[in-house]
Enzyme design. Structure first.
Site, PDB file in Angstrom:
ATOM      1  CD1 TRP A 102      -2.103   0.302  -3.020  1.00  0.00           C
ATOM      2  CD2 TRP A 102      -1.300   1.211  -4.895  1.00  0.00           C
ATOM      3  NE1 TRP A 102      -1.524  -0.696  -3.772  1.00  0.00           N
ATOM      4  CE2 TRP A 102      -1.030  -0.172  -4.918  1.00  0.00           C
ATOM      5  CE3 TRP A 102      -0.879   2.009  -5.969  1.00  0.00           C
ATOM      6  CZ2 TRP A 102      -0.362  -0.788  -5.986  1.00  0.00           C
ATOM      7  CZ3 TRP A 102      -0.207   1.393  -7.032  1.00  0.00           C
ATOM      8  CH2 TRP A 102       0.039   0.018  -7.033  1.00  0.00           C
ATOM      9  CG  ASP A 169      -7.661   3.551  -4.704  1.00  0.00           C
ATOM     10  OD1 ASP A 169      -8.325   2.592  -5.166  1.00  0.00           O
ATOM     11  OD2 ASP A 169      -6.420   3.607  -4.756  1.00  0.00           O
ATOM     12  CE  LYS A 193      -4.712  -4.843  -6.875  1.00  0.00           C
ATOM     13  NZ  LYS A 193      -4.696  -3.418  -6.644  1.00  0.00           N
TER      14      LYS A 193
HETATM   15  C1  LIG Z   1      -3.759  -2.216  -6.981  1.00  0.00           C
HETATM   16  C2  LIG Z   1      -4.118  -0.908  -6.460  1.00  0.00           C
HETATM   17  C3  LIG Z   1      -3.924   0.275  -7.200  1.00  0.00           C
HETATM   18  C4  LIG Z   1      -3.245   0.303  -8.558  1.00  0.00           C
HETATM   19  O1  LIG Z   1      -4.028  -0.230  -9.550  1.00  0.00           O
HETATM   20  P1  LIG Z   1      -3.486  -0.238 -11.069  1.00  0.00           P
HETATM   21  O2  LIG Z   1      -4.651  -0.836 -11.792  1.00  0.00           O
HETATM   22  O3  LIG Z   1      -2.278  -1.100 -11.099  1.00  0.00           O
HETATM   23  O4  LIG Z   1      -3.199   1.143 -11.458  1.00  0.00           O
HETATM   24  C5  LIG Z   1      -4.348   1.465  -6.645  1.00  0.00           C
HETATM   25  N1  LIG Z   1      -4.920   1.513  -5.423  1.00  0.00           N
HETATM   26  C6  LIG Z   1      -5.110   0.403  -4.676  1.00  0.00           C
HETATM   27  C7  LIG Z   1      -5.754   0.507  -3.339  1.00  0.00           C
HETATM   28  C8  LIG Z   1      -4.708  -0.840  -5.169  1.00  0.00           C
HETATM   29  O5  LIG Z   1      -4.900  -1.942  -4.430  1.00  0.00           O
END
Ligand SMILES: *Cc1c(COP(=O)(O)O)cnc(C)c1O
Length: 357
Positions: A102, A169, A193
């Site tokens: 990511w 993030d 998540k």
């Molecule tokens: C799942 C995830 C993403 C991507 O999220 P989307 O909603 O599919 O764009 C980005 N960063 C992390 C750390 C993730 O776990």
């Protein structure tokens, strides 16, 4: 059918009470005789929902007056571009930490809008640790970290100290532990998540860092426009925001972030000690950097992995097959996963070990 224990990495488990309330709202929202799916977003009944969601975020994260809360479309992946569009001019540079898939994607997008200095990377070691020794150039507009690496199972337990603006993030560990959230200038997280259903992501931004870039920002990409319009610049993902509001209400009723962090510590300690105690299993990352959200592990004898997967399946365990890039197993222990589910998986690890050595 055995009781299901859902260890999915995302979309993932949410509290049962949220499913019950959300399904009732689809049929008859708050006794309005209308479904949550058929009400206008500019109605007072939805205004109350988004107001409550945003104020729960502020309360649970203890945000100060400078930090604005937005619910936006497009998942965390859209934030990979929206962050540099708003914060980074063409000739300026931003510092990024490279700790997994990511963060690599975030780096790739940022490069489209400015210069990127990758200040550290654990790529050479299959992203099995969190880098500790690195310097951030003074002139970097911001430092970007991925607080929890969902695929590899590492987590920043020590948030790096920096005089630069800090951007994170937090998709896979938001609301899982107490942090000084005000020390971040921008936090983003996709909801699916740990804070709701897919379809929306949370952005918390210090408004004082905005409006400094020279480029023309497309209307829908400009955080300032979203702030001005109270996170309703266009039709927001109404249902996903509603589910997020319910999830945060549930979290508050559990005692908030500090209380859930205690539970998360217990859950991850239980599972990691079962892995460490078994002669058949081993963790895949540096012990001190282990994630409390995504526990990654493999078997020393790979030929046994399929048998373990089948064994756990017959006991209701769902979602522990590892990401294709890592293999083995990944058990995600998000807020809504009860410790009783972790206890079941732990018991199965012990049983399988006893039966196979
Ligand atoms: C799942 C995830 C993403 C991507 O999220 P989307 O909603 O599919 O764009 C980005 N960063 C992390 C750390 C993730 O776990």
């Amino acid at each position: 059918m055995p009781i299901i224990h859902n260890f999915n990495a995302g979309p993932s488990i949410l509290p049962k009470s949220v499913f019950v309330e959300a399904s009732q709202a689809v049929l008859n929202f708050n006794n309005t005789g209308l479904s949550i799916l058929e009400i206008g977003h500019r109605t007072s009944i939805f205004q109350e929902v988004i107001d409550e969601a945003r104020s729960l975020v502020k309360e649970l994260m203890q945000l100060d007056k400078n930090h604005e809360v937005l619910y936006l479309h497009g998942g965390a992946s859209t934030q990979f571009m929206q962050v540099p569009i708003n914060l980074l001019d063409d000739k300026e540079s931003a510092a990024y930490t490279d700790t997994g898939v990511w963060s690599s994607k975030a780096i790739k997008e940022a490069k489209l809008f400015g210069k990127v200095e990758t200040v550290c990377s654990s790529r050479e070691s299959d992203f099995s640790f969190i880098p500790k020794d690195f310097a951030v150039p003074n002139d970097a507009k911001y430092l970007h970290i991925t607080t929890n690496n969902t695929i590899y199972g590492t987590q920043w337990h020590q948030i790096p100290k920096t005089s630069n603006s800090l951007v994170a993030d937090m998709s896979s560990d938001i609301f899982s532990r107490v942090l000084d959230f005000n020390s971040f200038d921008l936090i983003y997280a996709s909801a699916q998540k740990n804070m709701g259903a897919a379809g929306v992501n949370l952005v918390v931004v210090n408004k004082n860092i905005l409006g400094k870039v020279k480029r023309n920002i497309p209307t829908i990409m400009d955080y300032q426009n979203h702030i001005k319009e109270g996170s309703m610049l266009n039709t927001p993902p109404v249902f996903a925001i509603y589910v997020s509001m319910l999830t945060l209400k549930w979290l508050k009723a559990q005692g908030g972030v500090a209380a859930i962090e205690k539970m998360n510590n217990e859950k991850s300690a239980l599972l990691y000690s079962a892995i460490d105690d078994s002669e058949l299993f081993t963790g895949t990352v540096n012990k001190e950097d282990r994630s409390k959200m995504n526990v990654c592990f493999v078997m020393k004898d790979k030929t046994l992995e399929e048998a373990f997967l089948q064994f756990t399946k017959t006991h209701g365990i769902v979602g522990i097959k590892g990401h294709r890039l890592v293999g083995g197993f990944r058990a995600s222990l998000y807020n809504a996963l009860p410790i009783s589910s972790v206890a079941v998986l732990t018991k199965l690890i012990k049983e399988f070990t006893d039966n196979n050595i």
